[in-house]
Design an enzyme around this catalytic site. Structure first.
Site, PDB file in Angstrom:
ATOM      1  N   HIS A   1       0.857  -1.214   0.085  1.00  0.00           N
ATOM      2  CA  HIS A   1       0.044   0.089  -0.117  1.00  0.00           C
ATOM      3  C   HIS A   1       0.825   1.271  -0.104  1.00  0.00           C
ATOM      4  O   HIS A   1       1.550   1.356   1.081  1.00  0.00           O
ATOM      5  CB  HIS A   1      -1.032  -0.125   1.119  1.00  0.00           C
ATOM      6  CG  HIS A   1      -1.805  -1.142   1.214  1.00  0.00           C
ATOM      7  ND1 HIS A   1      -3.178  -1.088   0.738  1.00  0.00           N
ATOM      8  CD2 HIS A   1      -1.391  -2.411   1.664  1.00  0.00           C
ATOM      9  CE1 HIS A   1      -3.715  -2.431   1.033  1.00  0.00           C
ATOM     10  NE2 HIS A   1      -2.745  -3.218   1.648  1.00  0.00           N
TER      11      HIS A   1
ATOM     12  N   GLU B   1      -7.795 -12.524   5.177  1.00  0.00           N
ATOM     13  CA  GLU B   1      -6.820 -12.173   6.236  1.00  0.00           C
ATOM     14  C   GLU B   1      -7.830 -11.859   7.499  1.00  0.00           C
ATOM     15  O   GLU B   1      -7.299 -12.514   8.499  1.00  0.00           O
ATOM     16  CB  GLU B   1      -6.284 -10.766   5.743  1.00  0.00           C
ATOM     17  CG  GLU B   1      -5.389 -10.030   6.566  1.00  0.00           C
ATOM     18  CD  GLU B   1      -5.112  -8.534   6.164  1.00  0.00           C
ATOM     19  OE1 GLU B   1      -6.106  -8.003   5.370  1.00  0.00           O
ATOM     20  OE2 GLU B   1      -3.963  -8.070   6.749  1.00  0.00           O
TER      21      GLU B   1
HETATM   22  N1  ADE Z   1      -5.110  -1.298   4.082  1.00  0.00           N
HETATM   23  C1  ADE Z   1      -3.588  -1.273   4.313  1.00  0.00           C
HETATM   24  N2  ADE Z   1      -3.018  -2.471   4.730  1.00  0.00           N
HETATM   25  C2  ADE Z   1      -4.126  -3.212   4.853  1.00  0.00           C
HETATM   26  C3  ADE Z   1      -4.349  -4.779   5.164  1.00  0.00           C
HETATM   27  N3  ADE Z   1      -3.195  -5.498   5.519  1.00  0.00           N
HETATM   28  N4  ADE Z   1      -5.384  -5.115   5.209  1.00  0.00           N
HETATM   29  C4  ADE Z   1      -6.521  -4.376   4.802  1.00  0.00           C
HETATM   30  N5  ADE Z   1      -6.454  -3.022   4.528  1.00  0.00           N
HETATM   31  C5  ADE Z   1      -5.262  -2.556   4.494  1.00  0.00           C
HETATM   32 ZN    ZN Z   2      -2.969  -5.138   2.365  1.00  0.00          ZN
END
Ligand code: ADE
Ligand code: ZN
Length: 320
Positions: free
Chosen positions: A10, A191
């Site tokens: 990101h 996740e």
């Molecule tokens: N935004 C930045 N990192 C993230 C992640 N690991 N999971 C979800 N949104 C994010």
């Molecule tokens: Zn991410």
């Protein structure tokens, strides 16, 4: 040095505290209180708190020049670690919150990519990402802007943010807009929610899943990923630091790979997690016992799954 490629990082999350502080100062802004802990690192206690800290850091990034510098500094650090290609996930939602147009945002990033290529040879492309907890309407805005105003470096669409609270199926129309515009599609899933979240994501027109590691909780989902050749962008250090898994030894990346799932590596939000793309390759070597052949395969998979055009891929293949 082994060549590397990164598909999951990101962009706002690549700027370390020192760079965020420099940018805040030149924009005449105070550093948001609560962003850093007393040791000077980004402060957060869990995933949702991490997302809020990320928002605070992003709030001082105000100009295309800021995005140029963040992009340039990150890509140069990747090139130092042996990376030849990086897809940067940028967030038009965060840019819009500070009044920046998509054009200024993308052009700033593009200048960072061009300058880093000139100085190091590394290549980069942009994925635009919607923040799912900002809602479906806002995500549609991001997808439509990317669809209506093609930019040569914007090659993909993603969604990040709160996966558990905002399920993939709500965003079907958003993904149709992105896919019909020819953008490659990926989405965070598996996740902060389990295999059902990945199953829902697989109904969207995606060829990759960001993380996807909790697919391991349902063998049928693992089989579907393998059969369809869906690529997982795995970020083991992010998962261990944020507590998705307690240790690298418990991380399912090796098991997913053994089950025939195609996997790549990403650092996600490097300074928040003490991660880097070079470091993630190192983790696979040190913790999972992978040798050069396995690591080279990771890079090859990333190039095949990249959303850039064939001509660039052909050049990258020659470097592996
Ligand atoms: N935004 C930045 N990192 C993230 C992640 N690991 N999971 C979800 N949104 C994010
Ligand atoms: Zn991410």
């Amino acid at each position: 040095m082994l060549t590397k490629a990164e598909l999951h990082v990101h962009l706002e999350g690549t700027a370390p505290p020192e760079l965020v502080s420099r940018i805040a100062a030149r924009n005449g802004l105070e550093l948001p209180r609560q962003m850093l802990s007393s040791d000077g690192r980004f402060h957060y206690t869990d995933f949702l708190h991490f997302l809020r800290t990320y928002d605070l850091a992003a709030s001082v990034i105000r100009t295309g020049e800021d995005y140029r510098d963040i992009t340039y500094e990150y890509l140069c650090s990747c090139a130092d670690g042996g990376a030849i290609y990086v897809e940067l996930t940028a967030s038009p939602d965060h840019a819009a919150l500070v009044g920046m147009s998509d054009e200024e945002h993308w052009d700033g990033i593009a200048r960072g990519i061009d300058d880093a290529r000139r100085d190091t040879g590394i290549e980069g492309r942009i994925l635009v990402s919607a923040v799912r907890n900002f809602g479906v309407e806002q995500a549609l805005r991001v997808a439509r802007h990317a669809a209506e105003r093609p930019h040569p470096y914007v090659v993909g669409f993603s969604m990040a943010g709160d996966e558990a609270g905002f399920p993939a199926q709500d965003f079907a129309e958003v993904y149709l807009v992105a896919a019909e515009a020819g953008l490659g599609c990926t989405i965070h899933a598996g996740e902060w929610a389990g295999a059902d979240s990945v199953r829902a994501a697989l109904e969207l027109p995606v060829t990759r899943i960001s993380h996807g590691v909790r697919s391991i909780e349902d063998p049928a989902v693992v089989s579907e990923l393998a059969a369809r050749g869906i690529v997982l962008e795995c970020c083991p250090t992010s998962n261990v630091v944020l507590g998705v898994y307690d240790s690298y030894e418990e991380h399912p990346l090796p098991a997913l790979r053994d089950a025939g799932v195609r996997v790549t590596l990403g650092s996600d939000d490097p300074p928040y997690f003490g991660a880097s793309i070079e470091g993630e390759y190192g983790i696979c070597s040190a913790r999972f016992g992978w040798g050069e052949d396995e690591l080279r395969e990771i890079t090859r998979t990333a190039i095949e799954a990249a959303f850039c055009d064939e001509e660039l891929k052909a050049g990258l293949r020659k470097l592996v």
